[in-house]
Write a protein that holds these residues in place. Structure first.
Motif, PDB file in Angstrom:
ATOM      1  N   LEU A   1      73.635  52.143  22.159  1.00 41.49           N
ATOM      2  CA  LEU A   1      74.654  52.697  23.049  1.00 41.49           C
ATOM      3  C   LEU A   1      75.584  51.611  23.584  1.00 41.49           C
ATOM      4  CD1 LEU A   1      72.642  55.328  25.139  1.00 41.49           C
ATOM      5  CD2 LEU A   1      74.208  55.740  23.233  1.00 41.49           C
ATOM      6  N   LEU A   2      75.021  50.492  23.984  1.00 40.61           N
ATOM      7  CA  LEU A   2      75.848  49.419  24.538  1.00 40.61           C
ATOM      8  C   LEU A   2      76.738  48.774  23.476  1.00 40.61           C
ATOM      9  CD1 LEU A   2      73.291  47.657  26.911  1.00 40.61           C
ATOM     10  CD2 LEU A   2      75.199  49.120  27.575  1.00 40.61           C
TER      11      LEU A   2
ATOM     12  N   GLN B   1      86.665  55.817  30.085  1.00 44.05           N
ATOM     13  CA  GLN B   1      86.792  56.952  30.979  1.00 44.05           C
ATOM     14  C   GLN B   1      86.182  58.226  30.396  1.00 44.05           C
ATOM     15  OE1 GLN B   1      90.970  57.226  31.900  1.00 44.05           O
ATOM     16  NE2 GLN B   1      90.795  55.795  33.618  1.00 44.05           N
ATOM     17  N   GLY B   2      85.896  58.220  29.102  1.00 41.41           N
ATOM     18  CA  GLY B   2      85.351  59.402  28.453  1.00 41.41           C
ATOM     19  C   GLY B   2      83.844  59.356  28.302  1.00 41.41           C
ATOM     20  N   SER B   3      83.358  60.072  27.278  1.00 41.45           N
ATOM     21  CA  SER B   3      81.917  60.158  27.054  1.00 41.45           C
ATOM     22  C   SER B   3      81.314  58.810  26.650  1.00 41.45           C
ATOM     23  CB  SER B   3      81.616  61.199  25.977  1.00 41.45           C
ATOM     24  OG  SER B   3      82.257  60.851  24.751  1.00 41.45           O
ATOM     25  N   GLY B   4      82.132  57.964  26.015  1.00 42.05           N
ATOM     26  CA  GLY B   4      81.626  56.646  25.645  1.00 42.05           C
ATOM     27  C   GLY B   4      81.237  55.829  26.859  1.00 42.05           C
ATOM     28  N   GLY B   5      82.056  55.863  27.893  1.00 44.76           N
ATOM     29  CA  GLY B   5      81.734  55.152  29.120  1.00 44.76           C
ATOM     30  C   GLY B   5      80.509  55.720  29.805  1.00 44.76           C
TER      31      GLY B   5
ATOM     32  N   ALA C   1      78.105  44.340  29.477  1.00 49.04           N
ATOM     33  CA  ALA C   1      78.655  45.453  28.709  1.00 49.04           C
ATOM     34  C   ALA C   1      79.047  46.621  29.615  1.00 49.04           C
ATOM     35  CB  ALA C   1      77.638  45.917  27.664  1.00 49.04           C
ATOM     36  N   VAL C   2      78.264  46.864  30.662  1.00 50.21           N
ATOM     37  CA  VAL C   2      78.541  47.979  31.561  1.00 50.21           C
ATOM     38  C   VAL C   2      79.675  47.653  32.528  1.00 50.21           C
ATOM     39  CG1 VAL C   2      77.524  49.461  33.354  1.00 50.21           C
ATOM     40  CG2 VAL C   2      76.180  48.810  31.349  1.00 50.21           C
TER      41      VAL C   2
ATOM     42  N   VAL D   1      74.607  55.294  31.207  1.00 52.06           N
ATOM     43  CA  VAL D   1      73.230  55.738  31.012  1.00 52.06           C
ATOM     44  C   VAL D   1      72.374  54.595  30.467  1.00 52.06           C
ATOM     45  CG1 VAL D   1      71.744  57.268  29.669  1.00 52.06           C
ATOM     46  CG2 VAL D   1      73.825  58.160  30.726  1.00 52.06           C
ATOM     47  N   ALA D   2      72.906  53.882  29.474  1.00 50.83           N
ATOM     48  CA  ALA D   2      72.164  52.766  28.878  1.00 50.83           C
ATOM     49  C   ALA D   2      71.933  51.660  29.890  1.00 50.83           C
ATOM     50  CB  ALA D   2      72.917  52.225  27.665  1.00 50.83           C
ATOM     51  N   GLY D   3      72.979  51.315  30.647  1.00 50.73           N
ATOM     52  CA  GLY D   3      72.876  50.203  31.582  1.00 50.73           C
ATOM     53  C   GLY D   3      72.025  50.486  32.797  1.00 50.73           C
TER      54      GLY D   3
END
Length: 241
Positions: free
Chosen positions: A47-48, A66-70, A132-133, A75-77
């Motif tokens: 994910l990261l 700003q979307g689902s990728g962020g 990354a986050v 969630v990962a971080g």
């Protein structure tokens, strides 16, 4: 003349005594924690690492963060990586104690190297995940256009890559080296796995590549080591029954 009653199975010297239960917990704890770390670490890394890339323009960065990728990065971080680190520390602690119990002549220096390298590895991949986050936080909280967050975000991503792929992997290699040597001396790891472990150490220590597949060496080694420790615990439990 009086005779002392024989020890029962529930006493401290019986198969269900504290020492045996402690060995069972160490074997089970190392096995379960190793499996959990492998899943969480791999999932969190995927994910990261999934993103628009270091060369993406500002618009692509904004749209992704700003979307689902962020959201996936958050969630990962905030969930996957921290619990992966805790699972690794649990695996390290349980496996170290199990090895110490099976070792006839302990090497304090090697045991200390194993502990220190494992802790430093966890700290490094925590910081790499935070880097990354940080891009998500910068884009969602700050003003990308006016404050020039795009350049800072790319810098943090590059910093996280270097920290994990260069320094973190070396610490993981030292941890595997020390763990394998101690486990081999304690007759916990079979020779075939020890040889493969030393090969993995060579790749982690001397590889100069940023190839992503190299990261899989760490969770794969941990899950196999956890399976061996858990298997030996089950065999030992049946032998003592």
């Amino acid at each position: 003349m009086t005779h002392e009653p024989p020890p029962t199975h529930g006493g401290p010297d019986g198969p269900s005594g504290p020492a045996v239960r402690r060995r069972m917990f160490q074997g089970s704890g190392a096995g379960l924690a190793g499996f959990l770390f492998s899943v969480l670490f791999t999932w969190g890394f995927v994910l990261l690492d999934h993103g628009p890339g270091r060369t993406a323009d500002d618009a692509a960065l904004v749209a992704y963060y700003q979307g689902s990728g962020g959201t996936s990065l958050i969630v990962a971080g905030f969930y996957l990586v921290p619990f992966a680190g805790l699972s690794f520390l649990w695996f390290m602690a349980a496996s170290r104690h199990r090895i110490s119990e099976l070792t006839l002549r302990e090497d304090p220096l090697l045991a200390t190297v194993q502990l220190a390298s494992g802790i430093v590895f966890v700290a490094m991949f925590f910081v790499a995940a935070a880097a990354a986050v940080s891009g998500v936080t910068a884009v969602r909280v700050g003003d990308l256009a006016s404050t020039g967050v795009a350049g800072a975000t790319r810098t943090m991503l590059t910093y996280g890559d270097a920290l994990l792929m260069i320094f973190g992997f070396r610490m993981a290699g030292v941890f595997i080296l020390a763990s394998t040597t101690r486990a081999l001396r304690a007759h916990l790891f079979p020779r075939w796995f020890s040889l493969l472990s030393y090969l993995a150490v060579a790749v982690l220590l001397f590889s100069l590549s940023y190839l992503r597949w190299i990261v899989l060496i760490i969770p794969v080694w941990v899950v196999v080591a956890a399976a061996i420790i858990l298997f030996r615990r089950i065999v030992g439990q049946r032998a003592e029954a």
